[in-house]
Design a protein around this motif. Sequence first.
Motif, PDB file in Angstrom:
ATOM      1  N   PHE A 110      54.532  52.848  25.210  1.00  0.00           N
ATOM      2  CA  PHE A 110      53.839  52.240  26.347  1.00  0.00           C
ATOM      3  C   PHE A 110      54.424  52.815  27.633  1.00  0.00           C
ATOM      4  O   PHE A 110      55.637  52.926  27.771  1.00  0.00           O
ATOM      5  CB  PHE A 110      54.021  50.718  26.362  1.00  0.00           C
ATOM      6  N   ASP A 111      53.567  53.142  28.562  1.00  0.00           N
ATOM      7  CA  ASP A 111      53.968  53.590  29.895  1.00  0.00           C
ATOM      8  C   ASP A 111      52.909  53.024  30.831  1.00  0.00           C
ATOM      9  O   ASP A 111      51.879  53.653  31.087  1.00  0.00           O
ATOM     10  CB  ASP A 111      54.027  55.117  29.969  1.00  0.00           C
ATOM     11  N   ILE A 112      53.157  51.809  31.318  1.00  0.00           N
ATOM     12  CA  ILE A 112      52.117  51.026  31.977  1.00  0.00           C
ATOM     13  C   ILE A 112      52.624  50.479  33.306  1.00  0.00           C
ATOM     14  O   ILE A 112      53.768  50.059  33.423  1.00  0.00           O
ATOM     15  CB  ILE A 112      51.677  49.861  31.060  1.00  0.00           C
ATOM     16  N   CYS A 113      51.740  50.468  34.306  1.00  0.00           N
ATOM     17  CA  CYS A 113      52.064  49.922  35.622  1.00  0.00           C
ATOM     18  C   CYS A 113      50.991  48.914  36.043  1.00  0.00           C
ATOM     19  O   CYS A 113      49.839  49.013  35.621  1.00  0.00           O
ATOM     20  CB  CYS A 113      52.129  51.020  36.671  1.00  0.00           C
ATOM     21  N   ILE A 114      51.412  47.962  36.874  1.00  0.00           N
ATOM     22  CA  ILE A 114      50.472  47.052  37.517  1.00  0.00           C
ATOM     23  C   ILE A 114      50.598  47.246  39.025  1.00  0.00           C
ATOM     24  O   ILE A 114      51.629  47.699  39.527  1.00  0.00           O
ATOM     25  CB  ILE A 114      50.703  45.573  37.136  1.00  0.00           C
ATOM     26  N   ASP A 115      49.572  46.894  39.732  1.00  0.00           N
ATOM     27  CA  ASP A 115      49.518  47.032  41.182  1.00  0.00           C
ATOM     28  C   ASP A 115      50.190  45.804  41.805  1.00  0.00           C
ATOM     29  O   ASP A 115      49.683  44.691  41.690  1.00  0.00           O
ATOM     30  CB  ASP A 115      48.059  47.141  41.608  1.00  0.00           C
ATOM     31  N   SER A 116      51.325  45.991  42.476  1.00  0.00           N
ATOM     32  CA  SER A 116      52.059  44.851  43.034  1.00  0.00           C
ATOM     33  C   SER A 116      51.281  44.126  44.134  1.00  0.00           C
ATOM     34  O   SER A 116      51.500  42.935  44.362  1.00  0.00           O
ATOM     35  CB  SER A 116      53.434  45.291  43.548  1.00  0.00           C
ATOM     36  N   LYS A 117      50.340  44.815  44.786  1.00  0.00           N
ATOM     37  CA  LYS A 117      49.547  44.185  45.851  1.00  0.00           C
ATOM     38  C   LYS A 117      48.591  43.128  45.308  1.00  0.00           C
ATOM     39  O   LYS A 117      48.066  42.321  46.067  1.00  0.00           O
ATOM     40  CB  LYS A 117      48.739  45.243  46.604  1.00  0.00           C
ATOM     41  N   THR A 118      48.364  43.121  43.998  1.00  0.00           N
ATOM     42  CA  THR A 118      47.382  42.195  43.418  1.00  0.00           C
ATOM     43  C   THR A 118      47.956  40.815  43.130  1.00  0.00           C
ATOM     44  O   THR A 118      47.256  39.981  42.565  1.00  0.00           O
ATOM     45  CB  THR A 118      46.798  42.765  42.107  1.00  0.00           C
ATOM     46  N   ILE A 119      49.191  40.572  43.528  1.00  0.00           N
ATOM     47  CA  ILE A 119      49.776  39.250  43.263  1.00  0.00           C
ATOM     48  C   ILE A 119      48.843  38.164  43.790  1.00  0.00           C
ATOM     49  O   ILE A 119      48.320  38.260  44.902  1.00  0.00           O
ATOM     50  CB  ILE A 119      51.196  39.118  43.846  1.00  0.00           C
ATOM     51  N   ASN A 120      48.618  37.143  42.955  1.00  0.00           N
ATOM     52  CA  ASN A 120      47.677  36.089  43.310  1.00  0.00           C
ATOM     53  C   ASN A 120      48.189  34.754  42.786  1.00  0.00           C
ATOM     54  O   ASN A 120      48.275  34.558  41.575  1.00  0.00           O
ATOM     55  CB  ASN A 120      46.295  36.397  42.725  1.00  0.00           C
ATOM     56  N   THR A 121      48.544  33.863  43.718  1.00  0.00           N
ATOM     57  CA  THR A 121      48.983  32.512  43.346  1.00  0.00           C
ATOM     58  C   THR A 121      47.970  31.470  43.809  1.00  0.00           C
ATOM     59  O   THR A 121      48.264  30.284  43.808  1.00  0.00           O
ATOM     60  CB  THR A 121      50.362  32.196  43.964  1.00  0.00           C
ATOM     61  N   LYS A 122      46.798  31.931  44.236  1.00  0.00           N
ATOM     62  CA  LYS A 122      45.720  31.073  44.745  1.00  0.00           C
ATOM     63  C   LYS A 122      46.123  30.344  46.027  1.00  0.00           C
ATOM     64  O   LYS A 122      45.664  29.243  46.302  1.00  0.00           O
ATOM     65  CB  LYS A 122      45.238  30.100  43.669  1.00  0.00           C
ATOM     66  N   ASN A 123      47.018  31.000  46.795  1.00  0.00           N
ATOM     67  CA  ASN A 123      47.422  30.481  48.100  1.00  0.00           C
ATOM     68  C   ASN A 123      47.631  31.713  48.982  1.00  0.00           C
ATOM     69  O   ASN A 123      48.643  32.412  48.855  1.00  0.00           O
ATOM     70  CB  ASN A 123      48.704  29.656  47.972  1.00  0.00           C
ATOM     71  N   ASP A 124      46.655  31.996  49.845  1.00  0.00           N
ATOM     72  CA  ASP A 124      46.675  33.230  50.642  1.00  0.00           C
ATOM     73  C   ASP A 124      47.943  33.392  51.467  1.00  0.00           C
ATOM     74  O   ASP A 124      48.510  34.486  51.534  1.00  0.00           O
ATOM     75  CB  ASP A 124      45.449  33.304  51.564  1.00  0.00           C
ATOM     76  N   LYS A 125      48.397  32.330  52.098  1.00  0.00           N
ATOM     77  CA  LYS A 125      49.592  32.411  52.939  1.00  0.00           C
ATOM     78  C   LYS A 125      50.824  32.760  52.092  1.00  0.00           C
ATOM     79  O   LYS A 125      51.622  33.618  52.454  1.00  0.00           O
ATOM     80  CB  LYS A 125      49.796  31.092  53.680  1.00  0.00           C
ATOM     81  N   ARG A 126      50.964  32.106  50.957  1.00  0.00           N
ATOM     82  CA  ARG A 126      52.088  32.388  50.055  1.00  0.00           C
ATOM     83  C   ARG A 126      51.986  33.815  49.518  1.00  0.00           C
ATOM     84  O   ARG A 126      52.982  34.537  49.464  1.00  0.00           O
ATOM     85  CB  ARG A 126      52.127  31.377  48.905  1.00  0.00           C
ATOM     86  N   ASP A 127      50.779  34.240  49.135  1.00  0.00           N
ATOM     87  CA  ASP A 127      50.599  35.592  48.597  1.00  0.00           C
ATOM     88  C   ASP A 127      50.992  36.650  49.625  1.00  0.00           C
ATOM     89  O   ASP A 127      51.643  37.637  49.284  1.00  0.00           O
ATOM     90  CB  ASP A 127      49.159  35.804  48.130  1.00  0.00           C
ATOM     91  N   GLU A 128      50.616  36.464  50.879  1.00  0.00           N
ATOM     92  CA  GLU A 128      51.000  37.417  51.930  1.00  0.00           C
ATOM     93  C   GLU A 128      52.519  37.464  52.070  1.00  0.00           C
ATOM     94  O   GLU A 128      53.098  38.533  52.248  1.00  0.00           O
ATOM     95  CB  GLU A 128      50.336  37.067  53.261  1.00  0.00           C
ATOM     96  N   HIS A 129      53.167  36.303  52.001  1.00  0.00           N
ATOM     97  CA  HIS A 129      54.629  36.271  52.098  1.00  0.00           C
ATOM     98  C   HIS A 129      55.261  36.974  50.890  1.00  0.00           C
ATOM     99  O   HIS A 129      56.219  37.726  51.035  1.00  0.00           O
ATOM    100  CB  HIS A 129      55.130  34.831  52.222  1.00  0.00           C
ATOM    101  N   LEU A 130      54.721  36.767  49.702  1.00  0.00           N
ATOM    102  CA  LEU A 130      55.258  37.434  48.506  1.00  0.00           C
ATOM    103  C   LEU A 130      55.068  38.952  48.576  1.00  0.00           C
ATOM    104  O   LEU A 130      55.876  39.702  48.039  1.00  0.00           O
ATOM    105  CB  LEU A 130      54.598  36.872  47.243  1.00  0.00           C
ATOM    106  N   ARG A 131      54.022  39.407  49.263  1.00  0.00           N
ATOM    107  CA  ARG A 131      53.788  40.848  49.423  1.00  0.00           C
ATOM    108  C   ARG A 131      54.716  41.471  50.478  1.00  0.00           C
ATOM    109  O   ARG A 131      54.888  42.678  50.506  1.00  0.00           O
ATOM    110  CB  ARG A 131      52.332  41.108  49.825  1.00  0.00           C
ATOM    111  N   SER A 132      55.323  40.652  51.310  1.00  0.00           N
ATOM    112  CA  SER A 132      56.151  41.146  52.420  1.00  0.00           C
ATOM    113  C   SER A 132      57.501  41.678  51.926  1.00  0.00           C
ATOM    114  O   SER A 132      57.863  41.533  50.751  1.00  0.00           O
ATOM    115  CB  SER A 132      56.385  40.023  53.438  1.00  0.00           C
ATOM    116  N   ALA A 133      58.260  42.242  52.856  1.00  0.00           N
ATOM    117  CA  ALA A 133      59.600  42.776  52.551  1.00  0.00           C
ATOM    118  C   ALA A 133      60.553  41.674  52.104  1.00  0.00           C
ATOM    119  O   ALA A 133      61.578  41.960  51.467  1.00  0.00           O
ATOM    120  CB  ALA A 133      60.157  43.507  53.763  1.00  0.00           C
TER     121      ALA A 133
END
Length: 176
Positions: A67-90
């Motif tokens: 297996f050599d598999i990647c996922i797109d880290s930008k796709t994180i989704n917790t069904k809370n836009d504000k939290r998701d933006e914070h999780l995508r941040s530095a």
Amino acid sequence: MKFIKSLILIVFISATTSFVNAQTINTDKSEVKFKISGGGIFTVKGTFTGMKGDFNFNASDVSGSSFDICIDSKTINTKNDKRDEHLRSADFFDVEKYETICYKSNTVTKTSDGYKTTGDLTIHGVTKTVTIPFTFKNNTFEGELEINRFDYNIGEDYGTFRVGETAEVTIICKVN
């Protein structure tokens, strides 16, 4: 001449075997689910999607699987836009710098409960060796592991009061 025919046959068999073992990831139906405690009071559940890579599994030749598999880290989704933006941040995943989360197997073996794969998991620029027990039924890989976010330098400034230390992760990879 006999040697050349034998060599051509070996190359053909090798190429055919590789082709037969390789499966195509169904990106629309594959995801990585996670859950982690939030503030010690509730559990945050979420997903990552955008799974791509090389999926080669053969139950008849498990040791030849990989297996050599990647996922797109930008796709994180917790069904809370504000939290998701914070999780995508530095502060957490820093998705602008670390666009993918990747796993590359070193071994795949049969177990009494199914299978396991040991390999390198890279998150947030940090690579650690992990073992993922999994099953493979109906063209679906399902594996589970626990990840300590501090091992990957994720959210280090947030301690464990607001965000739990470990996340339970379930990988679902559907292949065609």
